[in-house]
Design a protein around this motif. Structure first.
Motif, mmCIF file in Angstrom:
data_model
loop_
_atom_site.group_PDB
_atom_site.id
_atom_site.type_symbol
_atom_site.label_atom_id
_atom_site.label_comp_id
_atom_site.label_asym_id
_atom_site.label_seq_id
_atom_site.Cartn_x
_atom_site.Cartn_y
_atom_site.Cartn_z
ATOM 1 N N SER A 238 0.821 -1.159 0.132
ATOM 2 C CA SER A 238 0.068 -0.035 -0.109
ATOM 3 C C SER A 238 0.918 1.088 0.049
ATOM 4 O O SER A 238 1.915 1.257 0.642
ATOM 5 N N ALA A 239 0.280 2.444 -0.564
ATOM 6 C CA ALA A 239 1.093 3.505 -0.863
ATOM 7 C C ALA A 239 1.460 4.309 0.764
ATOM 8 O O ALA A 239 0.619 4.229 1.588
ATOM 9 N N GLU A 240 2.805 4.672 0.796
ATOM 10 C CA GLU A 240 3.199 5.139 2.161
ATOM 11 C C GLU A 240 4.140 6.284 1.818
ATOM 12 O O GLU A 240 4.787 6.154 0.598
ATOM 13 N N THR A 241 4.262 7.178 2.839
ATOM 14 C CA THR A 241 5.499 8.152 2.509
ATOM 15 C C THR A 241 6.545 7.774 3.280
ATOM 16 O O THR A 241 6.725 7.687 4.428
ATOM 17 N N VAL A 242 7.559 7.848 2.420
ATOM 18 C CA VAL A 242 8.903 7.608 3.344
ATOM 19 C C VAL A 242 9.835 8.930 3.012
ATOM 20 O O VAL A 242 9.750 9.787 2.180
ATOM 21 N N HIS A 243 11.147 9.067 3.824
ATOM 22 C CA HIS A 243 11.704 10.366 3.885
ATOM 23 C C HIS A 243 13.225 10.012 3.357
ATOM 24 O O HIS A 243 13.885 8.969 3.885
ATOM 25 N N LEU A 244 13.791 10.370 2.225
ATOM 26 C CA LEU A 244 14.919 10.251 1.692
ATOM 27 C C LEU A 244 15.822 11.603 1.932
ATOM 28 O O LEU A 244 15.605 12.425 1.076
ATOM 29 N N GLY A 245 16.448 11.748 2.930
ATOM 30 C CA GLY A 245 16.837 12.979 3.325
ATOM 31 C C GLY A 245 15.795 14.043 3.584
ATOM 32 O O GLY A 245 14.943 13.778 4.235
ATOM 33 N N ASP A 246 15.899 15.200 2.688
ATOM 34 C CA ASP A 246 14.847 16.219 2.774
ATOM 35 C C ASP A 246 13.636 15.894 1.928
ATOM 36 O O ASP A 246 12.830 16.792 1.843
ATOM 37 N N GLY B 138 5.288 2.300 -2.707
ATOM 38 C CA GLY B 138 4.250 1.153 -2.479
ATOM 39 C C GLY B 138 5.283 -0.020 -2.168
ATOM 40 O O GLY B 138 5.027 -1.271 -2.345
ATOM 41 N N ILE B 139 6.717 0.083 -2.101
ATOM 42 C CA ILE B 139 7.552 -0.763 -1.712
ATOM 43 C C ILE B 139 7.377 -1.947 -0.556
ATOM 44 O O ILE B 139 7.598 -2.985 -0.779
ATOM 45 N N GLY B 140 6.845 -1.168 0.410
ATOM 46 C CA GLY B 140 6.434 -1.781 1.668
ATOM 47 C C GLY B 140 5.337 -2.912 1.355
ATOM 48 O O GLY B 140 4.512 -2.423 0.962
ATOM 49 N N LYS B 141 5.799 -4.142 1.577
ATOM 50 C CA LYS B 141 4.665 -5.161 1.298
ATOM 51 C C LYS B 141 4.307 -6.065 2.509
ATOM 52 O O LYS B 141 5.287 -6.339 3.046
ATOM 53 N N ARG B 142 3.208 -6.512 2.611
ATOM 54 C CA ARG B 142 2.658 -7.402 3.505
ATOM 55 C C ARG B 142 2.150 -8.912 2.819
ATOM 56 O O ARG B 142 1.689 -8.955 2.032
ATOM 57 N N PRO B 143 2.316 -9.748 3.536
ATOM 58 C CA PRO B 143 2.266 -11.379 3.100
ATOM 59 C C PRO B 143 0.640 -11.457 3.342
ATOM 60 O O PRO B 143 0.057 -10.931 4.084
ATOM 61 N N VAL C 257 1.020 0.403 -6.986
ATOM 62 C CA VAL C 257 2.099 0.711 -7.659
ATOM 63 C C VAL C 257 2.271 2.216 -7.885
ATOM 64 O O VAL C 257 1.344 3.047 -8.407
ATOM 65 N N VAL C 258 3.117 3.032 -7.106
ATOM 66 C CA VAL C 258 3.038 4.493 -7.362
ATOM 67 C C VAL C 258 4.105 5.117 -8.016
ATOM 68 O O VAL C 258 3.514 6.188 -8.963
ATOM 69 N N ASP C 259 5.390 4.552 -8.174
ATOM 70 C CA ASP C 259 6.289 5.214 -9.170
ATOM 71 C C ASP C 259 5.812 4.428 -10.619
ATOM 72 O O ASP C 259 6.809 3.554 -10.782
ATOM 73 N N THR C 260 4.819 4.748 -11.337
ATOM 74 C CA THR C 260 4.706 4.239 -12.691
ATOM 75 C C THR C 260 5.650 4.678 -13.645
ATOM 76 O O THR C 260 5.566 3.739 -14.705
#
Length: 212
Positions: free
Chosen positions: A10-18, A24-29, A45-48
């Motif tokens: 599922s889509a989530e927000t991550v922080h890469l520096g600033d 959607g990389i984080g996945k659950r079984p 899929v977020v980064d299409t």
């Protein structure tokens, strides 16, 4: 060969520096999922621009490669889905999959291997290891993107039947090497372009061949 985990993100927000990045990389079984020509249903899929689409609809990563990384990194917390794969698979000692190989999963689903996964900063952030992009490339354990030839339901424990493609085609590690080699020769580019590679890969190879 068999499916050991089915993973949805599922889509989530991550922080890469600033920078704040949606991913959607984080996945659950899950126990099972529906697969169609666009990928795994309910996997976001977020980064299409770089991920997803019919030629990179399903990403596979092997249990054997996870076990290798656990030893290499000295970690016991690597889990299915951490690398962003839809299907974690036991390849029963089979070497790198080849572009054009076909995988029959369960009673109906059929996939065709199209490309390696090339790592990025979002992936590095998810794993949390220094120099992860370089180390992942150097290890030559990229996993495989696939297109869906026949859709259906994939479940944990499903048997995978492998049918090899043309032995002249590159395997996914050879294709990753080619992608990363700015001096790749014309013959290698042409051989790769004869294979049923993913469209993003094909565009890259054609541009490089034209420049050569």
């Amino acid at each position: 060969m068999r499916v050991t985990s089915v993973n949805l993100g599922s889509a989530e927000t991550v922080h890469l520096g600033d920078r704040a990045v949606r991913t959607g990389i984080g996945k659950r079984p899950v126990d099972r999922a529906v697969v169609n020509s666009r990928g795994v249903v309910d996997d976001e899929v977020v980064d299409t621009r770089h991920h997803g689409g019919t030629d990179q609809a399903v990403y596979l990563y092997s249990l054997e490669d996870y076990e290798w990384w656990a030893g290499e990194l000295g970690r016991d917390d690597l889990h299915p889905g951490l690398f962003g794969e839809n299907l974690t698979v036991d390849l029963d000692g089979h070497g790198p999959l080849r572009v054009g190989d076909r995988l029959r999963i369960g009673s109906s689903v059929e996939l065709e291997v199209t490309a390696p996964r090339i790592p990025c900063a979002v992936f590095a952030n998810a794993v949390g290891e220094d120099r992860w992009v370089a180390r992942f490339n150097e290890a030559r354990r990229h996993g495989a993107y696939c297109r869906v030839l026949t859709g259906g339901v994939v479940s944990v424990g499903d048997r995978i039947r492998h049918r090899g493609g043309d032995p002249a085609f590159p395997d996914v590690e050879e294709l990753a090497d080619l992608h990363l080699d700015p001096r790749a020769d014309v013959d290698r580019l042409r051989v790769a372009l004869a294979a049923p590679v993913a469209e993003r890969t094909r565009v890259d190879l054609e541009r490089r061949l034209a420049r050569a």
